[in-house]
Design an enzyme around this catalytic site. Structure first.
Site, PDB file in Angstrom:
ATOM      1  N   GLY A 163       0.853  -1.191   0.000  1.00  0.00           N
ATOM      2  CA  GLY A 163       0.000   0.000   0.000  1.00  0.00           C
ATOM      3  C   GLY A 163       0.885   1.236   0.000  1.00  0.00           C
ATOM      4  O   GLY A 163       2.012   1.211  -0.506  1.00  0.00           O
ATOM      5  N   ARG A 164       0.390   2.300   0.612  1.00  0.00           N
ATOM      6  CA  ARG A 164       1.142   3.566   0.617  1.00  0.00           C
ATOM      7  C   ARG A 164       2.505   3.403   1.292  1.00  0.00           C
ATOM      8  O   ARG A 164       3.541   3.788   0.729  1.00  0.00           O
ATOM      9  CB  ARG A 164       0.329   4.645   1.355  1.00  0.00           C
ATOM     10  CG  ARG A 164      -0.899   5.099   0.606  1.00  0.00           C
ATOM     11  CD  ARG A 164      -1.790   5.960   1.476  1.00  0.00           C
ATOM     12  NE  ARG A 164      -2.418   5.157   2.507  1.00  0.00           N
ATOM     13  CZ  ARG A 164      -3.731   4.936   2.607  1.00  0.00           C
ATOM     14  NH1 ARG A 164      -4.559   5.501   1.752  1.00  0.00           N
ATOM     15  NH2 ARG A 164      -4.222   4.179   3.563  1.00  0.00           N
ATOM     16  N   ILE A 165       2.511   2.817   2.496  1.00  0.00           N
ATOM     17  CA  ILE A 165       3.787   2.732   3.234  1.00  0.00           C
ATOM     18  C   ILE A 165       4.695   1.660   2.632  1.00  0.00           C
ATOM     19  O   ILE A 165       5.894   1.887   2.445  1.00  0.00           O
ATOM     20  CB  ILE A 165       3.526   2.499   4.740  1.00  0.00           C
ATOM     21  CG1 ILE A 165       2.722   3.681   5.317  1.00  0.00           C
ATOM     22  CG2 ILE A 165       4.844   2.326   5.505  1.00  0.00           C
ATOM     23  CD1 ILE A 165       2.251   3.514   6.744  1.00  0.00           C
ATOM     24  N   SER A 244       3.756  -2.518  11.031  1.00  0.00           N
ATOM     25  CA  SER A 244       2.328  -2.477  10.693  1.00  0.00           C
ATOM     26  C   SER A 244       1.503  -2.533  11.978  1.00  0.00           C
ATOM     27  O   SER A 244       1.308  -1.502  12.633  1.00  0.00           O
ATOM     28  CB  SER A 244       1.985  -3.602   9.718  1.00  0.00           C
ATOM     29  OG  SER A 244       2.239  -4.886  10.253  1.00  0.00           O
ATOM     30  N   ARG A 245       1.037  -3.713  12.350  1.00  0.00           N
ATOM     31  CA  ARG A 245       0.334  -3.911  13.615  1.00  0.00           C
ATOM     32  C   ARG A 245       0.863  -5.194  14.240  1.00  0.00           C
ATOM     33  O   ARG A 245       1.108  -6.180  13.534  1.00  0.00           O
ATOM     34  CB  ARG A 245      -1.181  -4.023  13.395  1.00  0.00           C
ATOM     35  CG  ARG A 245      -1.872  -2.705  13.071  1.00  0.00           C
ATOM     36  CD  ARG A 245      -1.983  -1.789  14.289  1.00  0.00           C
ATOM     37  NE  ARG A 245      -2.709  -0.557  14.006  1.00  0.00           N
ATOM     38  CZ  ARG A 245      -2.137   0.616  13.717  1.00  0.00           C
ATOM     39  NH1 ARG A 245      -0.826   0.733  13.671  1.00  0.00           N
ATOM     40  NH2 ARG A 245      -2.889   1.682  13.489  1.00  0.00           N
ATOM     41  N   GLU A 274       0.167  -4.920  22.816  1.00  0.00           N
ATOM     42  CA  GLU A 274       0.759  -3.653  23.198  1.00  0.00           C
ATOM     43  C   GLU A 274       0.084  -3.041  24.416  1.00  0.00           C
ATOM     44  O   GLU A 274      -1.150  -3.069  24.459  1.00  0.00           O
ATOM     45  CB  GLU A 274       0.574  -2.699  22.012  1.00  0.00           C
ATOM     46  CG  GLU A 274       1.841  -2.095  21.535  1.00  0.00           C
ATOM     47  CD  GLU A 274       1.668  -1.399  20.209  1.00  0.00           C
ATOM     48  OE1 GLU A 274       1.737  -2.077  19.181  1.00  0.00           O
ATOM     49  OE2 GLU A 274       1.460  -0.195  20.239  1.00  0.00           O
ATOM     50  N   HIS A 292       6.188   1.887  19.204  1.00  0.00           N
ATOM     51  CA  HIS A 292       5.135   2.344  18.275  1.00  0.00           C
ATOM     52  C   HIS A 292       5.318   3.828  17.904  1.00  0.00           C
ATOM     53  O   HIS A 292       4.433   4.650  18.145  1.00  0.00           O
ATOM     54  CB  HIS A 292       3.744   2.106  18.898  1.00  0.00           C
ATOM     55  CG  HIS A 292       2.660   1.990  17.877  1.00  0.00           C
ATOM     56  ND1 HIS A 292       1.560   1.184  18.038  1.00  0.00           N
ATOM     57  CD2 HIS A 292       2.502   2.587  16.661  1.00  0.00           C
ATOM     58  CE1 HIS A 292       0.766   1.298  16.982  1.00  0.00           C
ATOM     59  NE2 HIS A 292       1.324   2.149  16.131  1.00  0.00           N
ATOM     60  N   ALA A 294       6.358   4.919  14.699  1.00  0.00           N
ATOM     61  CA  ALA A 294       6.581   5.067  13.253  1.00  0.00           C
ATOM     62  C   ALA A 294       6.193   6.447  12.731  1.00  0.00           C
ATOM     63  O   ALA A 294       6.886   7.030  11.909  1.00  0.00           O
ATOM     64  CB  ALA A 294       5.840   3.986  12.486  1.00  0.00           C
TER      65      ALA A 294
HETATM   66  N1  LIG Z   1       3.566   1.543  13.475  1.00  0.00           N
HETATM   67  C1  LIG Z   1       2.889   2.643  13.206  1.00  0.00           C
HETATM   68  O1  LIG Z   1       2.920   3.620  13.941  1.00  0.00           O
HETATM   69  C2  LIG Z   1       2.133   2.732  11.927  1.00  0.00           C
HETATM   70  C3  LIG Z   1       2.051   3.951  11.254  1.00  0.00           C
HETATM   71  C4  LIG Z   1       1.335   4.005  10.070  1.00  0.00           C
HETATM   72  C5  LIG Z   1       0.687   2.864   9.602  1.00  0.00           C
HETATM   73  N2  LIG Z   1       0.785   1.696  10.293  1.00  0.00           N
HETATM   74  C6  LIG Z   1       0.134   0.485   9.800  1.00  0.00           C
HETATM   75  O2  LIG Z   1       0.527   0.287   8.470  1.00  0.00           O
HETATM   76  C7  LIG Z   1      -0.591  -0.154   7.723  1.00  0.00           C
HETATM   77  C8  LIG Z   1      -0.407   0.256   6.289  1.00  0.00           C
HETATM   78  O3  LIG Z   1      -0.602   1.654   6.130  1.00  0.00           O
HETATM   79  P1  LIG Z   1      -0.809   2.244   4.657  1.00  0.00           P
HETATM   80  O4  LIG Z   1      -1.046   3.708   4.781  1.00  0.00           O
HETATM   81  O5  LIG Z   1       0.279   1.756   3.775  1.00  0.00           O
HETATM   82  O6  LIG Z   1      -2.175   1.504   4.293  1.00  0.00           O
HETATM   83  P2  LIG Z   1      -2.684   1.044   2.858  1.00  0.00           P
HETATM   84  O7  LIG Z   1      -4.135   0.788   3.035  1.00  0.00           O
HETATM   85  O8  LIG Z   1      -2.214   2.003   1.817  1.00  0.00           O
HETATM   86  O9  LIG Z   1      -1.899  -0.343   2.620  1.00  0.00           O
HETATM   87  C9  LIG Z   1      -2.247  -1.531   3.241  1.00  0.00           C
HETATM   88  C10 LIG Z   1      -2.023  -2.641   2.243  1.00  0.00           C
HETATM   89  O10 LIG Z   1      -2.218  -3.900   2.918  1.00  0.00           O
HETATM   90  C11 LIG Z   1      -2.673  -4.764   1.912  1.00  0.00           C
HETATM   91  N3  LIG Z   1      -3.178  -6.021   2.405  1.00  0.00           N
HETATM   92  C12 LIG Z   1      -4.441  -6.316   2.837  1.00  0.00           C
HETATM   93  N4  LIG Z   1      -4.515  -7.634   3.130  1.00  0.00           N
HETATM   94  C13 LIG Z   1      -3.287  -8.154   2.889  1.00  0.00           C
HETATM   95  C14 LIG Z   1      -2.740  -9.458   3.006  1.00  0.00           C
HETATM   96  N5  LIG Z   1      -3.482 -10.500   3.397  1.00  0.00           N
HETATM   97  N6  LIG Z   1      -1.444  -9.640   2.691  1.00  0.00           N
HETATM   98  C15 LIG Z   1      -0.684  -8.619   2.278  1.00  0.00           C
HETATM   99  N7  LIG Z   1      -1.151  -7.357   2.115  1.00  0.00           N
HETATM  100  C16 LIG Z   1      -2.437  -7.137   2.434  1.00  0.00           C
HETATM  101  C17 LIG Z   1      -3.731  -3.937   1.186  1.00  0.00           C
HETATM  102  O11 LIG Z   1      -4.045  -4.500  -0.068  1.00  0.00           O
HETATM  103  C18 LIG Z   1      -3.010  -2.605   1.069  1.00  0.00           C
HETATM  104  O12 LIG Z   1      -2.308  -2.496  -0.156  1.00  0.00           O
HETATM  105  C19 LIG Z   1      -1.798   0.524   8.412  1.00  0.00           C
HETATM  106  O13 LIG Z   1      -2.959  -0.244   8.272  1.00  0.00           O
HETATM  107  C20 LIG Z   1      -1.380   0.609   9.841  1.00  0.00           C
HETATM  108  O14 LIG Z   1      -1.937  -0.471  10.584  1.00  0.00           O
HETATM  109  C21 LIG Z   1       1.495   1.610  11.440  1.00  0.00           C
END
Ligand SMILES: NC(=O)c1ccc[n+]([C@@H]2O[C@H](COP(=O)([O-])OP(=O)(O)OC[C@H]3O[C@@H](n4cnc5c(N)ncnc54)[C@H](O)[C@@H]3O)[C@@H](O)[C@H]2O)c1
Length: 346
Positions: A163-165, A244-245, A274, A292, A294
């Site tokens: 996805g985005r990250i 991620s989580r 957590e 946590h 990020a």
């Molecule tokens: N640690 C932190 O502080 C922090 C900060 C920002 C985001 N995050 C986590 O990072 C995640 C991603 O953020 P984002 O902005 O890139 O979100 P996003 O929605 O752009 O990307 C998430 C991606 O996960 C994919 N996905 C869904 N099911 C999947 C699977 N079974 N296998 C592999 N990929 C799968 C989706 O298709 C999507 O492309 C968020 O949901 C959040 O939980 C954590």
């Protein structure tokens, strides 16, 4: 006067925006190191028109149903696994999040963790602080290369969740001359057309990667995606990074993997339960662990606050919020009925 309940204090930029909009704000918890008492949460939700929640607060069906006049939920996070979105949609409640503004900051932290684990920075730092550095030596704190380095072999970065990250992490790999492969069952076309990563299925990615970086949403499908079987598929020299989580990784299995050297190391920003860690994790020298953080840069947390406030104000006014995760809700009768009832009454 319209009312927004903010579960825990967010940066001033967001609160000032709500203040300028003439909204009455109540904050559920002022302390940085404590969550919101569930009774305070329930009272707050019953009192307000819109809930602005943090990822530390579970927002379940019972809470959402507690106030028929609620107009929406603005989450101060891009992840929204703390909210029962299915229940919100059925109840006619839009749920918004804070995407994009934290992408770069989270990708940067991913790289900081990856490099720290590969080059054993926390161990080296502790070594210096403890006054152990007596003489330079050829075997002192040897780590793993990230770029081709000494043996000239390009390293493989495996991204799970493109996805985005995930994509932002992949873009940064160009500077390290890495081969990037990615797995995301919902974004195969995006991977294949990206020009920065090649598609791999999950088993193949785990077996080939020198670094595995996790970036999926937390869903029923991704909970324990990285379990014992997955960890045993990885190379003994590989490093796992999770920004991620926490529940995406079976943390008890990870502790065994680190202790028994199924993999070389892990770098973790998030934890399964957590703020607790699985027994033994904190003692693993081959784990780099941070709390946590990020998205924790001053600029990004301010942007998240103004974005969450903007979303909350849109919910309040019955307007389409820009960052809604259940956009279909606007087409539903439950939303229309709720908004005509609550806005007409206000
Ligand atoms: N640690 C932190 O502080 C922090 C900060 C920002 C985001 N995050 C986590 O990072 C995640 C991603 O953020 P984002 O902005 O890139 O979100 P996003 O929605 O752009 O990307 C998430 C991606 O996960 C994919 N996905 C869904 N099911 C999947 C699977 N079974 N296998 C592999 N990929 C799968 C989706 O298709 C999507 O492309 C968020 O949901 C959040 O939980 C954590």
């Amino acid at each position: 006067m319209s009312k927004i309940f903010v579960s825990r204090r967010i940066p001033a930029a967001g609160l000032e925006m709500l203040g300028r909009a003439g909204v009455e704000v109540r904050i559920g918890q002022e302390r940085e190191d404590a969550g919101v008492d569930p009774r305070v949460m329930l009272d707050g939700v019953r009192w307000c028109d819109v809930l602005l929640s943090l990822l530390t607060e579970p927002v379940d069906r019972a809470l959402l149903a507690a106030n028929p006049a609620l107009r929406g939920v603005a989450n101060y996070a891009v992840g929204f696994n703390n909210i029962d979105v299915t229940a919100a949609t059925e109840l006619g409640l839009p749920v918004s999040n804070t995407p994009d503004v934290l992408t770069d900051t989270s990708a940067d932290l991913t790289w900081a963790l990856l490099l720290a684990a590969a080059r054993r920075i926390p161990e080296a730092h502790e070594y210096m602080r403890a006054g152990k550095y007596k003489l330079w030596g050829p075997n002192l704190l040897l780590g793993a290369d990230v770029s081709p380095g000494g043996n000239g072999v390009r390293k493989v970065l495996g991204i799970v969740g493109f996805g985005r990250i995930g994509a932002a992490v992949a873009r940064r790999a160009a500077g390290f001359d890495m081969d990037v492969i990615a797995y995301d069952p919902h974004a195969r076309a995006q991977v294949e057309s990206s020009g920065i990563a090649r598609w791999a299925d999950l088993d193949d990615l785990l077996a080939r990667s020198d670094f595995v970086s996790l970036h999926p949403l937390l869903t029923a499908e991704t909970r324990h995606l990285i379990d014992e079987t997955a960890l045993r598929r990885m190379k003994p020299s590989a490093i796992l990074v999770n920004v991620s989580r926490g529940p995406v990784v079976d943390e008890a299995a990870l502790v065994r993997a680190l202790r028994e050297h199924w993999i070389a190391g892990a770098a973790l920003d998030v934890f399964e339960n957590e703020p607790a860690m699985a027994p033994g994790l904190a003692e693993c020298e081959n784990a780099v662990i941070v709390p946590h953080i990020a998205s924790a840069s001053i600029g990004t947390r301010d942007r998240m606050a103004t974005m969450a406030a903007t979303n909350a104000l849109a919910h309040l006014r019955g307007e389409r919020a820009r960052n809604v995760v259940n956009a279909g809700v606007y087409e539903g009768e439950a939303y229309r009925a709720r908004i005509s009832r609550t806005i007409a009454r206000a």
